[in-house]
Write an enzyme that holds these catalytic residues in place. Structure first.
Site, PDB file in Angstrom:
ATOM      1  CG  ASP A   1       0.545   2.098  -7.176  1.00 30.97           C
ATOM      2  OD1 ASP A   1       1.018   2.465  -6.097  1.00 30.97           O
ATOM      3  OD2 ASP A   1       0.971   1.117  -7.817  1.00 30.97           O
TER       4      ASP A   1
ATOM      5  N   GLY B   1      -4.158   6.663  -6.085  1.00 27.04           N
ATOM      6  CA  GLY B   1      -4.164   8.095  -5.757  1.00 27.04           C
ATOM      7  C   GLY B   1      -4.896   8.331  -4.448  1.00 27.04           C
TER       8      GLY B   1
ATOM      9  CG  HIS C   1      -0.519   6.516   0.595  1.00 28.20           C
ATOM     10  ND1 HIS C   1      -1.221   6.246   1.733  1.00 28.20           N
ATOM     11  CD2 HIS C   1      -0.731   5.464  -0.229  1.00 28.20           C
ATOM     12  CE1 HIS C   1      -1.837   5.073   1.607  1.00 28.20           C
ATOM     13  NE2 HIS C   1      -1.542   4.585   0.422  1.00 28.20           N
TER      14      HIS C   1
ATOM     15  CB  THR D   1       7.159   1.564  -2.640  1.00 30.64           C
ATOM     16  OG1 THR D   1       6.110   2.232  -1.938  1.00 30.64           O
ATOM     17  CG2 THR D   1       8.013   0.788  -1.643  1.00 30.64           C
TER      18      THR D   1
ATOM     19  CB  THR E   1      -9.032  17.091 -12.998  1.00 25.72           C
ATOM     20  OG1 THR E   1      -8.868  18.139 -12.034  1.00 25.72           O
ATOM     21  CG2 THR E   1     -10.491  16.697 -13.094  1.00 25.72           C
TER      22      THR E   1
HETATM   23  P1  IMP Z   1       4.170  -6.961  -0.802  1.00 31.52           P
HETATM   24  O1  IMP Z   1       3.071  -6.127  -0.255  1.00 31.52           O
HETATM   25  O2  IMP Z   1       5.504  -6.284  -0.777  1.00 31.52           O
HETATM   26  O3  IMP Z   1       4.170  -8.323  -0.195  1.00 31.52           O
HETATM   27  O4  IMP Z   1       3.867  -7.191  -2.360  1.00 31.52           O
HETATM   28  C1  IMP Z   1       2.834  -8.039  -2.820  1.00 31.52           C
HETATM   29  C2  IMP Z   1       2.236  -7.503  -4.092  1.00 31.52           C
HETATM   30  O5  IMP Z   1       1.523  -6.311  -3.808  1.00 31.52           O
HETATM   31  C3  IMP Z   1       3.259  -7.136  -5.166  1.00 31.52           C
HETATM   32  O6  IMP Z   1       2.701  -7.393  -6.436  1.00 31.52           O
HETATM   33  C4  IMP Z   1       3.430  -5.633  -4.985  1.00 31.52           C
HETATM   34  O7  IMP Z   1       3.837  -5.005  -6.178  1.00 31.52           O
HETATM   35  C5  IMP Z   1       2.017  -5.238  -4.610  1.00 31.52           C
HETATM   36  N1  IMP Z   1       1.964  -4.022  -3.788  1.00 31.52           N
HETATM   37  C6  IMP Z   1       2.211  -3.913  -2.461  1.00 31.52           C
HETATM   38  N2  IMP Z   1       2.028  -2.644  -2.045  1.00 31.52           N
HETATM   39  C7  IMP Z   1       1.633  -1.945  -3.120  1.00 31.52           C
HETATM   40  C8  IMP Z   1       1.255  -0.578  -3.311  1.00 31.52           C
HETATM   41  O8  IMP Z   1       1.238   0.259  -2.390  1.00 31.52           O
HETATM   42  N3  IMP Z   1       0.903  -0.243  -4.585  1.00 31.52           N
HETATM   43  C9  IMP Z   1       0.882  -1.131  -5.606  1.00 31.52           C
HETATM   44  N4  IMP Z   1       1.211  -2.408  -5.462  1.00 31.52           N
HETATM   45  C10 IMP Z   1       1.591  -2.817  -4.234  1.00 31.52           C
END
Ligand code: IMP
Length: 492
Positions: free
Chosen positions: A35, A37, A63, A366, A481
């Site tokens: 996350d 950005g 994204h 997501t 920004t």
């Molecule tokens: P998984 O990828 O669904 O197996 O999740 C494993 C860990 O990665 C969890 O803590 C999710 O919240 C985190 N995670 C997976 N993809 C993202 C993402 O795109 N952004 C932030 N956290 C993510």
């Protein structure tokens, strides 16, 4: 007005072009816990490239990109370079969910028009309902140590592929018996767990391999036009002088090996994953841009040394106070009050967190879960730079520091009373014992939201950036920004 807007964007694209013209390939990866950005940064840099290729992650990514026309596009599986109408490649390192792919494609077509220029590698691990069920079963076994996954079956996709019992996308186009055979093997391997799930009433019924095959084959015709040996196709493109951007998903802290195991995703999120996730040799990669949010965030579980507040509390805060996130006037009143407390030096750590959660609308693209926020974290970024070896950093959401008198910045990690060296990181199971060492850094009163030129930044903001890059030891090239396309500074 529209013309001025275009001029600002044109200037930005020219500045980016002058840097990236020297780099025929570029990997864009995340520094912290996702996350950051990356979507916005990739979207801006994409103009300098012909092709965008994903090398890791799957539908767990999210994204968000805003187009010139003001359309917000959220992509999960398809590279977000789609918003710039570039050829999109889903490399073999990506986890593929056929249903979600077709849904996402349809939604993108609705927003962007023709989106047929997407190539999918036949070696992408293929999602089946079994992967989703296995994931929820394992999470249920973990009790309070739940990972908090996105529920997209990512770890089972990686693990069962490596166990050689799981289908890949190409099985949809081989003969049907092959697909049923491998689904049968997968079903057999998982049968004892499925029986347990049925006994515990975690599920009502388990689809048999033929049913799963029929369901997947029903989608195959719509996927077929996208199938390509992307490794070969990309290598040919590079030989012909095509320029390729490699779009990372998740981030260093979520990398299966170099993140905070077991609180990680299953892909190779770090920059080096671009090679194994696309089948291109290491010398094909000329530069890496590492994206870091000025205030890192985390969802799900796992250590986070610069975190302001407790994870659960931060997550539920977003749910319980959704009005602050969605109602403009409530949001403004809340933010003014919270900022007053912060600047008066009377805000607690939870109040710091709440302020930034609301200000940054820190909720997952997501899952919609609230994100927990951390202070700027130099030791983590030093580690991320050591692992990814970027030429540059992109610091996003820098405008979030506007209006603050000062902010605590993590400048060191202490473990058992000893200060760790730059780039050093304890094993993940010791990370929770790390004591963050803070310095108070001056901020600025001016609102820099939307600023597109370094010259327009207040002096204190310029000094902040200089100090940050000196301490991290990597040049900060881009500074975000705001969410708009032109809210990006190129520091040449
Ligand atoms: P998984 O990828 O669904 O197996 O999740 C494993 C860990 O990665 C969890 O803590 C999710 O919240 C985190 N995670 C997976 N993809 C993202 C993402 O795109 N952004 C932030 N956290 C993510």
């Amino acid at each position: 007005m529209a013309i001025m807007q275009n001029e600002k964007l044109d200037t930005l694209y020219r500045a980016l072009q002058s840097v990236f013209v020297h780099h025929p390939t570029l990997v864009v990866a995340g520094a912290s816990f996702g996350d950051e950005g990356k979507g916005k940064v990739i979207d801006a840099v994409m103009r300098s490239y012909d092709i965008v290729a994903r090398y890791s992650g799957g539908a767990n990514a999210g994204h968000t990109v805003k187009t010139d026309e003001g359309v917000t596009v959220v992509s999960h599986l398809i590279p977000c370079g789609l918003a710039q109408r570039k050829t999109c490649v889903m490399g073999p390192g990506e986890f593929f969910d056929a249903r979600l792919f077709l849904k996402e494609k349809q939604e993108a077509a609705h927003l962007l028009g023709d989106v047929s220029d997407i190539l999918v590698d036949p070696m992408c691990a293929l999602w089946t309902p079994y992967h989703g069920l296995l994931e929820s079963y394992i999470e249920s076994l973990r009790g309070k140590d739940i990972i908090g996954t996105t529920g997209k079956g990512i770890a089972p996709l990686e693990a069962l592929f490596k166990l050689r019992v799981s289908p890949v996308v190409g099985h949809l186009f081989a003969n049907r018996d092959e697909l049923v055979k491998i689904l049968g093997l997968l079903h057999c391997v998982l049968q004892p767990l499925f029986n347990e799930m049925l006994a515990q009433q975690l599920v009502k019924e388990m689809p048999n391999p033929s049913q799963v095959a029929e369901e997947l084959l029903g989608l195959a015709a719509d996927i077929k036009p996208h199938i390509k040996d992307t490794s070969f196709w990309l290598s040919q493109g590079l030989a012909e002088g095509k320029r390729v951007l490699f779009e990372g998903a998740q981030a260093t802290g979520l990398d299966a090996r170099f993140g905070t195991y077991p609180y990680v995703s299953a892909g190779q999120s770090i920059a080096a994953g671009a090679s194994v996730g696309t089948g291109l040799p290491m010398q094909a990669f000329s530069a890496t841009l590492l994206v870091a949010k000025i205030l890192p965030t985390r969802v799900g579980a796992g250590p986070f040394p610069s975190e302001m507040w407790e994870r659960d509390a931060a997550e539920s805060y977003a749910k319980e106070h959704s009005a602050y996130f969605t109602d403009k006037s409530k949001k403004q009143v809340f933010l003014a009050e919270a900022l007053g407390k912060i600047n008066a030096g009377t805000a607690s750590r939870p109040e710091w967190s709440q302020y930034f959660q609301v200000l940054g609308d820190e909720r997952g693209a997501t899952t919609g879960r609230g994100r927990s926020v951390g202070f700027p974290d130099i030791p983590w970024l030093q580690y991320a730079c050591r692992i990814n070896g970027p030429q540059w950093l992109a610091i996003t959401r820098f405008d979030m520091l506007s209006g603050l008198r000062s902010i605590p910045v993590v400048v060191g990690y202490k473990l058992d009373g000893t200060l760790l060296r730059p780039g050093e990181m304890p094993p993940p199971w010791r990370l929770a014992d790390v004591e963050a060492v803070f310095e108070q850094w001056e901020c600025w009163s001016e609102n820099i939201y939307g600023t597109g030129r370094e010259a327009d930044l207040p002096q204190a903001a310029k000094v902040f950036l200089q100090r940050l890059e000196e301490r991290i030891g990597t040049k900060i090239l881009l500074v975000g920004t705001g969410p708009e396309r032109d809210a990006l500074i190129v520091r040449t």
